[in-house]
Design a protein around this motif. Sequence first.
Motif, PDB file in Angstrom:
ATOM      1  N   GLN A  16      -3.819  -3.316  -3.967  1.00 14.59           N
ATOM      2  CA  GLN A  16      -3.279  -2.453  -2.921  1.00 14.59           C
ATOM      3  C   GLN A  16      -4.036  -1.142  -2.898  1.00 14.59           C
ATOM      4  O   GLN A  16      -4.865  -0.872  -3.759  1.00 14.59           O
ATOM      5  CB  GLN A  16      -1.781  -2.235  -3.170  1.00 14.59           C
ATOM      6  CG  GLN A  16      -1.017  -3.547  -3.119  1.00 14.59           C
ATOM      7  CD  GLN A  16       0.296  -3.495  -3.876  1.00 14.59           C
ATOM      8  OE1 GLN A  16       0.551  -2.617  -4.667  1.00 14.59           O
ATOM      9  NE2 GLN A  16       1.133  -4.495  -3.630  1.00 14.59           N
ATOM     10  N   GLN A  17      -3.738  -0.317  -1.896  1.00 12.49           N
ATOM     11  CA  GLN A  17      -4.489   0.922  -1.704  1.00 12.49           C
ATOM     12  C   GLN A  17      -3.590   2.141  -1.622  1.00 12.49           C
ATOM     13  O   GLN A  17      -2.439   2.048  -1.201  1.00 12.49           O
ATOM     14  CB  GLN A  17      -5.297   0.852  -0.415  1.00 12.49           C
ATOM     15  CG  GLN A  17      -6.368  -0.195  -0.427  1.00 12.49           C
ATOM     16  CD  GLN A  17      -7.163  -0.184   0.861  1.00 12.49           C
ATOM     17  OE1 GLN A  17      -6.703   0.282   1.892  1.00 12.49           O
ATOM     18  NE2 GLN A  17      -8.389  -0.692   0.794  1.00 12.49           N
ATOM     19  N   THR A  67       1.050   5.310   1.170  1.00 11.64           N
ATOM     20  CA  THR A  67       0.505   6.420   1.929  1.00 11.64           C
ATOM     21  C   THR A  67       1.291   7.669   1.564  1.00 11.64           C
ATOM     22  O   THR A  67       2.523   7.645   1.533  1.00 11.64           O
ATOM     23  CB  THR A  67       0.610   6.157   3.442  1.00 11.64           C
ATOM     24  OG1 THR A  67      -0.085   4.939   3.732  1.00 11.64           O
ATOM     25  CG2 THR A  67       0.009   7.287   4.249  1.00 11.64           C
ATOM     26  N   GLN A  97      -3.604   5.925   0.184  1.00 14.56           N
ATOM     27  CA  GLN A  97      -4.201   6.782   1.200  1.00 14.56           C
ATOM     28  C   GLN A  97      -3.369   8.057   1.319  1.00 14.56           C
ATOM     29  O   GLN A  97      -2.167   8.039   1.084  1.00 14.56           O
ATOM     30  CB  GLN A  97      -4.250   6.096   2.559  1.00 14.56           C
ATOM     31  CG  GLN A  97      -5.303   5.025   2.669  1.00 14.56           C
ATOM     32  CD  GLN A  97      -6.700   5.631   2.722  1.00 14.56           C
ATOM     33  OE1 GLN A  97      -6.988   6.470   3.480  1.00 14.56           O
ATOM     34  NE2 GLN A  97      -7.582   5.219   1.899  1.00 14.56           N
ATOM     35  N   ASP A 130      -7.114  10.036   4.743  1.00 16.84           N
ATOM     36  CA  ASP A 130      -7.082   9.080   5.847  1.00 16.84           C
ATOM     37  C   ASP A 130      -7.533   9.769   7.124  1.00 16.84           C
ATOM     38  O   ASP A 130      -6.747  10.046   8.011  1.00 16.84           O
ATOM     39  CB  ASP A 130      -5.662   8.533   5.994  1.00 16.84           C
ATOM     40  CG  ASP A 130      -5.565   7.403   6.993  1.00 16.84           C
ATOM     41  OD1 ASP A 130      -6.607   6.806   7.312  1.00 16.84           O
ATOM     42  OD2 ASP A 130      -4.449   7.117   7.443  1.00 16.84           O
ATOM     43  N   ALA A 183      -4.673  -0.368  -7.193  1.00 20.87           N
ATOM     44  CA  ALA A 183      -5.870  -1.207  -7.142  1.00 20.87           C
ATOM     45  C   ALA A 183      -5.711  -2.431  -8.036  1.00 20.87           C
ATOM     46  O   ALA A 183      -6.166  -3.528  -7.685  1.00 20.87           O
ATOM     47  CB  ALA A 183      -7.101  -0.404  -7.549  1.00 20.87           C
ATOM     48  N   SER A 213     -12.460  10.435  -0.270  1.00 14.13           N
ATOM     49  CA  SER A 213     -12.175   9.087   0.207  1.00 14.13           C
ATOM     50  C   SER A 213     -10.685   8.770   0.217  1.00 14.13           C
ATOM     51  O   SER A 213     -10.263   7.841   0.894  1.00 14.13           O
ATOM     52  CB  SER A 213     -12.914   8.045  -0.637  1.00 14.13           C
ATOM     53  OG  SER A 213     -12.441   8.088  -1.984  1.00 14.13           O
ATOM     54  N   ARG A 271      -3.651   5.529  -7.682  1.00 12.72           N
ATOM     55  CA  ARG A 271      -4.691   4.713  -7.043  1.00 12.72           C
ATOM     56  C   ARG A 271      -5.114   3.556  -7.948  1.00 12.72           C
ATOM     57  O   ARG A 271      -5.264   2.427  -7.500  1.00 12.72           O
ATOM     58  CB  ARG A 271      -5.893   5.575  -6.680  1.00 12.72           C
ATOM     59  CG  ARG A 271      -6.990   4.779  -5.957  1.00 12.72           C
ATOM     60  CD  ARG A 271      -8.083   5.636  -5.442  1.00 12.72           C
ATOM     61  NE  ARG A 271      -8.949   6.064  -6.535  1.00 12.72           N
ATOM     62  CZ  ARG A 271     -10.097   6.687  -6.363  1.00 12.72           C
ATOM     63  NH1 ARG A 271     -10.509   7.004  -5.149  1.00 12.72           N
ATOM     64  NH2 ARG A 271     -10.828   7.039  -7.390  1.00 12.72           N
ATOM     65  N   ASN A 279       0.844  -1.186   0.000  1.00 14.31           N
ATOM     66  CA  ASN A 279       0.000   0.000   0.000  1.00 14.31           C
ATOM     67  C   ASN A 279       0.884   1.242   0.000  1.00 14.31           C
ATOM     68  O   ASN A 279       2.037   1.188   0.424  1.00 14.31           O
ATOM     69  CB  ASN A 279      -0.914   0.006   1.219  1.00 14.31           C
ATOM     70  CG  ASN A 279      -1.927  -1.111   1.175  1.00 14.31           C
ATOM     71  OD1 ASN A 279      -2.330  -1.574   0.108  1.00 14.31           O
ATOM     72  ND2 ASN A 279      -2.354  -1.562   2.338  1.00 14.31           N
TER      73      ASN A 279
END
Length: 90
Positions: free
Chosen positions: A64-65, A35, A67, A89, A60, A86, A56, A33
């Motif tokens: 994974q993400q 951040t 934030q 965080d 995806a 969205s 993003r 992910n």
Amino acid sequence: MTTPALPLGPELTIAFAATWRETLADAVNAGGNLTLDLGEVTDFDSAGVQLLLAARRSLAERGQQLQVATASPVVRDGLQVFGLQSLLDD
């Protein structure tokens, strides 16, 4: 273990899109992910939004993400305009 947030800025604009595109691609390709720390961003335009959306999407595709851990008021306002709160965080 938490991965530290990747700081970007102070400009996420068309003028710096190529530089940030490479930085984000490297971070996405590193795995896991992602951040971001956008707390120091003072200029943010649609090119910055496109960079975040591309990162993003790439994450995806890997399951994974993305934030945003910290966002300046300019980034918060920009994300809100595009309906992308969205990513924050909160």
